[in-house]
Design an enzyme around this catalytic site. Sequence first.
Site, mmCIF file in Angstrom:
data_model
loop_
_atom_site.group_PDB
_atom_site.id
_atom_site.type_symbol
_atom_site.label_atom_id
_atom_site.label_comp_id
_atom_site.label_asym_id
_atom_site.label_seq_id
_atom_site.Cartn_x
_atom_site.Cartn_y
_atom_site.Cartn_z
ATOM 1 N N LYS A 165 0.857 -1.185 0.000
ATOM 2 C CA LYS A 165 0.000 0.000 0.000
ATOM 3 C C LYS A 165 0.895 1.238 0.000
ATOM 4 C CE LYS A 165 -3.682 -2.641 0.961
ATOM 5 N NZ LYS A 165 -4.776 -2.879 0.048
ATOM 6 N N HIS A 284 -6.916 -13.333 -7.177
ATOM 7 C CA HIS A 284 -7.696 -12.373 -6.402
ATOM 8 C C HIS A 284 -9.134 -12.389 -6.904
ATOM 9 C CE1 HIS A 284 -9.193 -8.665 -4.663
ATOM 10 N NE2 HIS A 284 -8.186 -8.728 -3.820
#
EC number: 4.1.1.39
Length: 459
Positions: A165, A284
């Site tokens: 992130k 994902h």
Amino acid sequence: VGFKAGVKDYKLTYYTPDYETKDTDILAAFRVTPQPGVPPEEAGAVVAAESSTGTWTTVWTDGLTNLDRYKGRCYHIEPVAGEENQFIAYVAYPLDLFEEGSVTNMFTSIVGNVFGFKALRALRLEDLRIPVAYVKTFQGPPHGIQVERDKLNKYGRPLLGCTIKPKLGLSAKNYGRAVYECLRGGLDFTKDDENVNSQPFMRWRDRFLFCAEALYKAQAETGEIKGHYLNATAGTCEEMIKRAVFARELGVPIVMHDYLTGGFTANTSLAHYCRDNGLLLHIHRAMHAVIDRQKNHGIHFRVLAKALRMSGGDHIHSGTVVGKLEGEREITLGFVDLLRDDFIEKDRSRGIYFTQDWVSLPGVLPVASGGIHVWHMPALTEIFGDDSVLQFGGGTLGHPWGNAPGAVANRVALEACVQARNEGRDLAREGNEIIREACKWSPELAAACEVWKEIKFEF
């Protein structure tokens, strides 16, 4: 008998309560909410008809084929306890209706058309039984759990990951730096976020190069095998494969794909490439909640998970369970077992409507990710067991001292939990105590525990 034109009730042809299911049938459990005035038998028959051979009127060409051989059949209906006007309709499909080795075709048939049907207020596909004969037409996961452990040389514990992130906006060089720090600190994997593809601030090739450099540097310093999920998802299948080829040329162990937005056809192609070229494949599930979140309409995630095991993937995100409701915990563990085990018994309390035999299709590692941190570690170790990947994004990068200490804190917490479990301690009861003891000899863990004050788990 001549052709008889006209419209007749679906249930006359497609509702067959006496039907004995065959071992080769694909079985589906649908949650049906009929429109007012539509009897459940008709609603169940509508689903069977429109997802197999039926259409709204009798047609002349019906006489040119053997409908009894090819039609789907609604063979059982049961009311849903505690819900008014909701039923589970069980439908059996003959195997001949489906193309071999194509998840795309299977879904196009079973859920392609019928969900917009007027006679139904809502419809949800709760579970599928994939017959052994059909399972055998799929390659499945490129490698599976055992081969992955052998490639990574990591045994007897869950694997640790971290999503880098901020997910968007970092340059490739800074991104690679964060990857290096996390892997150097003790994580097994770092991860591209699902929406990191190839954007103006960071093109895919630059990211791949800097991440590979980070990986090799961390490997050299720690003596452990490291991985970074390089997201190969792209706008075309050709571009996706091109990225996977480049990853293979760099010698990295794993790539990644967003299987729902990318689509099952692209996913299966990538899974085949990964098996042929020794790459692990991380999956994902971006977009899953659009499909699976409504309780009465859509497709339950356990079906999407089964479909992924057929299409191919070595890891898939499957929720965290932690801090959720008890019922959800059982349901989640149900589809976690469907991902990992060879044979799963029917168990309605865990949402498993059919006994599923995967024969020798490799298993998929479930990935727990999203809002978890060191205090959750005992619960996660207890719930998911060794065959899982625990992913701490903010729980690593949010450490007050930086990324590498964040990684150290997670690794220490995990090793402490695994050791305690192996010594026979009860993680459910003593979890907080185990973490507190480990803090004494790890300042990094102590700092992490201070930031995310302990969460109470009622097991």
